[in-house]
Scaffold this motif. Structure first.
Motif, PDB file in Angstrom:
ATOM      1  N   ARG A  53      77.340  68.231  26.146  1.00  0.00           N
ATOM      2  CA  ARG A  53      77.497  66.963  25.728  1.00  0.00           C
ATOM      3  C   ARG A  53      78.813  66.249  25.940  1.00  0.00           C
ATOM      4  O   ARG A  53      79.667  66.829  25.847  1.00  0.00           O
ATOM      5  CB  ARG A  53      77.232  66.495  24.077  1.00  0.00           C
ATOM      6  CG  ARG A  53      75.900  67.015  23.656  1.00  0.00           C
ATOM      7  CD  ARG A  53      75.540  66.627  22.238  1.00  0.00           C
ATOM      8  NE  ARG A  53      74.438  67.322  21.827  1.00  0.00           N
ATOM      9  CZ  ARG A  53      73.088  66.885  22.144  1.00  0.00           C
ATOM     10  NH1 ARG A  53      72.914  65.690  22.650  1.00  0.00           N
ATOM     11  NH2 ARG A  53      71.990  67.389  21.633  1.00  0.00           N
ATOM     12  N   HIS A 101      78.354  61.090  24.520  1.00  0.00           N
ATOM     13  CA  HIS A 101      77.114  61.409  23.426  1.00  0.00           C
ATOM     14  C   HIS A 101      77.690  61.101  22.287  1.00  0.00           C
ATOM     15  O   HIS A 101      77.184  61.160  21.069  1.00  0.00           O
ATOM     16  CB  HIS A 101      76.234  62.877  23.453  1.00  0.00           C
ATOM     17  CG  HIS A 101      75.888  63.090  24.605  1.00  0.00           C
ATOM     18  ND1 HIS A 101      76.215  63.681  25.836  1.00  0.00           N
ATOM     19  CD2 HIS A 101      74.420  62.990  24.789  1.00  0.00           C
ATOM     20  CE1 HIS A 101      75.241  63.559  26.891  1.00  0.00           C
ATOM     21  NE2 HIS A 101      74.070  63.119  26.117  1.00  0.00           N
ATOM     22  N   PRO A 144      72.812  61.036  17.151  1.00  0.00           N
ATOM     23  CA  PRO A 144      73.129  61.147  18.444  1.00  0.00           C
ATOM     24  C   PRO A 144      71.724  61.220  19.297  1.00  0.00           C
ATOM     25  O   PRO A 144      70.760  61.851  18.712  1.00  0.00           O
ATOM     26  CB  PRO A 144      73.615  62.689  18.255  1.00  0.00           C
ATOM     27  CG  PRO A 144      74.260  62.694  16.835  1.00  0.00           C
ATOM     28  CD  PRO A 144      73.541  61.764  16.043  1.00  0.00           C
TER      29      PRO A 144
END
Length: 160
Positions: A53, A101, A144
């Motif tokens: 991420r 993210h 997320p």
């Protein structure tokens, strides 16, 4: 053994052998190896999975900033370090291009850049607090999003 494993093992060994030794110091804030191991574990446990991420870190120079970068690297995130002095227009453009993210920042910076961070989950941390650096970490914003595109395994940092 990968570089990540070597780093983790070195930190674990130092925490066991010299838990009271100073591991990180920034201005007047210090963190021992024992405290650093606990802080990294506490931070990691409060966050969504980071591997692969994009994590934007916007924090003033501090022990918390150092540990935020370190946990990102150790967990396999792609870390995007940004100065707290980054102008809002530039930050908005970077967020649009990189699509992080997660953002790790302070409450004040989060509020100052609300327009850029509005659609991104944020981990807001308090200023350095000795061995309890992530005690007041707060996750805010949307849930997320799933990891849709996977970066190359060797991509660890994006610098603007």
């Amino acid at each position: 053994m990968t570089d990540d494993c070597v780093l983790l093992e070195s930190l674990r060994r130092a925490a066991l052998q010299r838990p009271a030794a100073v591991a990180v110091q920034c201005a007047d804030a210090r963190l021992t190896y024992g405290g650093m191991a606990d802080a990294l574990r506490a931070f990691r446990d409060k966050l969504p999975p980071l591997r692969g991420r994009r994590v934007l870190v916007m924090l003033p120079d501090s022990v918390v900033s150092y540990l935020s970068h370190l946990v990102g690297f150790m967990e396999g995130a792609v870390v995007i370090p940004l100065s707290p002095q980054t102008p809002g227009v530039r930050l908005h453009a970077i967020c649009g291009r990189v699509q992080p993210h997660l953002v790790v920042t302070t409450e004040l910076l989060h509020l100052r850049h609300a327009a850029a961070f509005d659609a991104i989950p944020c981990a807001r941390v308090a200023a350095d607090q000795g061995d309890h650096v992530f005690g007041s970490l707060e996750l805010v914003g949307p849930t997320p999003r799933p990891l849709a595109d996977s970066p190359p395994d060797d991509l660890r940092m994006i610098v603007f």
